[in-house]
Enzyme design. Sequence first.
Site, PDB file in Angstrom:
ATOM      1  N   ARG A 187       1.135  12.348   7.285  1.00 11.76           N
ATOM      2  CA  ARG A 187       1.328  11.664   8.563  1.00 11.76           C
ATOM      3  C   ARG A 187       2.776  11.720   9.044  1.00 11.76           C
ATOM      4  O   ARG A 187       3.297  10.761   9.628  1.00 11.76           O
ATOM      5  CB  ARG A 187       0.859  10.199   8.473  1.00 11.76           C
ATOM      6  CG  ARG A 187      -0.597  10.033   8.074  1.00 11.76           C
ATOM      7  CD  ARG A 187      -1.550  10.628   9.109  1.00 11.76           C
ATOM      8  NE  ARG A 187      -2.933  10.461   8.701  1.00 11.76           N
ATOM      9  CZ  ARG A 187      -3.645  11.370   8.028  1.00 11.76           C
ATOM     10  NH1 ARG A 187      -3.090  12.544   7.720  1.00 11.76           N
ATOM     11  NH2 ARG A 187      -4.893  11.148   7.673  1.00 11.76           N
ATOM     12  N   SER A 236      -6.214   3.645  12.543  1.00 14.52           N
ATOM     13  CA  SER A 236      -5.759   3.217  11.211  1.00 14.52           C
ATOM     14  C   SER A 236      -4.366   2.625  11.285  1.00 14.52           C
ATOM     15  O   SER A 236      -3.443   3.252  11.795  1.00 14.52           O
ATOM     16  CB  SER A 236      -5.772   4.412  10.246  1.00 14.52           C
ATOM     17  OG  SER A 236      -7.088   4.872  10.043  1.00 14.52           O
ATOM     18  N   GLU A 306       1.236   3.081   9.798  1.00 11.76           N
ATOM     19  CA  GLU A 306       0.856   4.382  10.355  1.00 11.76           C
ATOM     20  C   GLU A 306       0.915   4.328  11.872  1.00 11.76           C
ATOM     21  O   GLU A 306       1.327   5.288  12.527  1.00 11.76           O
ATOM     22  CB  GLU A 306      -0.553   4.777   9.907  1.00 11.76           C
ATOM     23  CG  GLU A 306      -0.995   6.137  10.436  1.00 11.76           C
ATOM     24  CD  GLU A 306      -2.279   6.625   9.799  1.00 11.76           C
ATOM     25  OE1 GLU A 306      -3.079   7.245  10.514  1.00 11.76           O
ATOM     26  OE2 GLU A 306      -2.476   6.396   8.586  1.00 11.76           O
TER      27      GLU A 306
END
Length: 322
Positions: A187, A236, A306
């Site tokens: 990520r 998320s 995130e």
Amino acid sequence: MAHIVCHDDTLEITLESGTFTVPAPRGTLTAEAPLAKLTWFKTGGPAELLFEPEDTADLSEFLAALPADVPVMGLGLGSNMIVRDGGVPGVVVRLGKPFFDCTDLGDSTLRFGGGTPGVLASSTAQKAGVAGLEFLKSIPGTVGGFVRMNGGAYGREVKDVLTQCDVVLRDGTVKTLGLADMGYTYRHSDLPDGAIVVSATMRGEPGDPATIQAEMDRITEAREASQPLRTKTGGSTFKNPEGTSAWKLVDEAGCRGLTLGDAQVSEKHTNFLINRGEATSADIEALGEEVRRRVRAKSGVTLEWEIRRVGNFGKVTVEPSL
């Protein structure tokens, strides 16, 4: 308050950081543009300037003329971010329909415009008989956004399919970057602040369209069953720590259904925060910080955000819990 004054073919722009003059772009430039309606959470303050360029050249010319101290941020579908209540300083760039293009280059390779939604990218690949890009359907954002953050789901990440991308850097330079230039980790990419991904080339493998569609349907059913997709959410919330899942740690810390104001930890999937109706961005971010505190106290694991948190705080400042 930001404002724009037109002078023939130039614009005099006043921001909190100062006043400057730039050539008038061909795209749309809006001062004090509301961003809440453009985000999944439906919260947050305005952008000082919202720029929707006509094409790559328009974006390049505008950024080149912009004073170097004016920050620039890209906005896709607004799914993976909290826009704070005080709004976003500088320029927010939103790639509209001119950047929705999808081109079949042959050899199971497709080029997508940076504004292309993941759903459109995956369906284009399916029709072209290109397998391996089905996971893009499950990423709630645009190609530009998930190329920047190495988005992924269901066992695949952008790094597994990207061959190159075209970006407009903060100074207006247009540059082509290969996979090795992206510095991908989980990520994360090494793209500098202010860089806007305007196109990306991805390679899959030959596949049967019916088989590809079946896999896309499986992914859709799995998401519908496990995620609160029909709520005001942001995707998320926390990165999965190595060797475990964020949702599991959140659940074990007793946070399922936890509320702060009108913000709530989803009861359906504990790695999702939701706006039950009237939450502020401060409520949502503070709830996330409380979850991090409780997870740390229970398991000793420090969850990393995130979801991007961008902009200025409003009347309420949220302090990191750890």
